[in-house]
Design a protein around this motif. Structure first.
Motif, mmCIF file in Angstrom:
data_model
loop_
_atom_site.group_PDB
_atom_site.id
_atom_site.type_symbol
_atom_site.label_atom_id
_atom_site.label_comp_id
_atom_site.label_asym_id
_atom_site.label_seq_id
_atom_site.Cartn_x
_atom_site.Cartn_y
_atom_site.Cartn_z
ATOM 1 N N ILE A 109 -26.247 24.448 11.819
ATOM 2 C CA ILE A 109 -25.188 24.915 10.931
ATOM 3 C C ILE A 109 -23.904 24.823 11.738
ATOM 4 O O ILE A 109 -23.707 25.582 12.698
ATOM 5 N N VAL A 110 -23.056 23.884 11.393
ATOM 6 C CA VAL A 110 -21.819 23.637 12.136
ATOM 7 C C VAL A 110 -20.641 23.901 11.197
ATOM 8 O O VAL A 110 -20.473 23.200 10.196
ATOM 9 N N ILE A 111 -19.833 24.890 11.504
ATOM 10 C CA ILE A 111 -18.697 25.280 10.655
ATOM 11 C C ILE A 111 -17.430 25.232 11.509
ATOM 12 O O ILE A 111 -17.380 25.830 12.591
ATOM 13 N N ASN A 112 -16.428 24.516 11.019
ATOM 14 C CA ASN A 112 -15.197 24.389 11.790
ATOM 15 C C ASN A 112 -14.182 25.475 11.432
ATOM 16 O O ASN A 112 -14.453 26.349 10.591
ATOM 17 N N SER A 113 -12.989 25.421 12.043
ATOM 18 C CA SER A 113 -11.978 26.454 11.852
ATOM 19 C C SER A 113 -11.371 26.440 10.448
ATOM 20 O O SER A 113 -10.729 27.408 10.038
ATOM 21 N N LYS A 114 -11.577 25.352 9.707
ATOM 22 C CA LYS A 114 -11.082 25.261 8.329
ATOM 23 C C LYS A 114 -12.106 25.782 7.316
ATOM 24 O O LYS A 114 -11.935 25.608 6.114
#
Length: 256
Positions: free
Chosen positions: A108-113
């Protein structure tokens, strides 16, 4: 001085925790006649004091296999270069089971956006899914996570924590599959698929949109929802098992 290494019938043997002896593939004679002669002597010498005999046979010495089975050895496990055989010498001896599952890792990879990284496969392409794949032999969970995400998306990530475990049966090769889902931090954002034979598409998608889409499975949505709202198992970096010679990773619930 006691030692677990003993030379018996010209074989170099090592003692295991199950009162068995093991012969490594590199310690076998090159001549098949010598192998059979020594094997007979070995069995006679240890049958009253040991429970098991293990023999690793290299694929280059596959003509040793029928000799071994002739003397009561059975197949236990293998890889592409060797076969492990075992002979049970005592009734009710404990024979450790072979590996009964494969291992997989998902990210699960979630960026700052507040965008999540998703992929679509060439073959099973009904749904977008989390990047991930098989954990290779001798590979740590965190290493496999980073490798698989990079191969499938080109995005560099760093392991944060384990958030879910899935257990599936049957899977490949009539085994179970243990699927380790991890939260990971992106260290880059550019998508550049390396494994184009397996992956047809990789995207950054708004989290809110993900939960509303029909081409993302409910299983994926449930995992992601858990990852962003709950705790998990974080990697322990202390040296509590530094005395062990083998590689390892430890994961614990973070102390409050």
């Amino acid at each position: 001085m006691n030692t677990s290494i003993e030379f018996i019938a010209n074989f170099k043997t090592s003692l295991d925790p199950y009162n068995g002896i093991t012969i490594e593939k590199e310690d076998l004679p090159k001549d098949i006649i010598e192998f059979e002669k020594n094997l007979q002597i070995l069995i006679d010498e240890v049958k009253d004091k040991r429970n098991l005999i293990w023999i690793y046979i290299d694929i280059k010495n596959s003509d040793f296999i029928p000799i071994s089975t002739k003397y009561g050895f059975t197949f236990h496990s293998c890889n592409k270069n060797y076969l492990l055989l075992v002979k049970v010498l005592k009734q009710n001896a404990i024979v450790p089971t072979l590996a009964n599952h494969t291992l997989g890792v998902g990210a699960i990879v979630i960026n700052s956006k507040k965008e999540i990284l998703l992929i679509k496969e060439n073959i099973r392409n009904e749904y977008y899914k989390l990047p991930g794949g098989h954990i290779d032999d001798a590979e740590m969970i965190s290493q496999a996570l980073s490798r698989e995400v990079f191969e499938e998306t080109g995005v560099v990530v760093e392991f944060e924590k384990i958030v879910s475990l899935g257990h599936f049966y049957p899977h490949q090769f009539h085994k179970s599959n243990l699927y380790v889902l991890c939260l990971a931090k992106p260290k880059s954002l550019k998508i550049d698929i390396k494994d184009k034979e397996e992956i047809s598409e990789a995207i950054w998608l708004k989290l809110d949109e993900m939960f509303d889409r029909n081409d993302i499975h409910q299983y994926t949505k449930t995992i992601v929802k858990s990852a962003i709202s709950q705790g998990g198992l974080e990697k322990n970096e202390t040296s509590i098992l530094s005395h062990l010679k083998n590689e390892f990773e430890l994961f614990f619930v973070k102390e409050k």
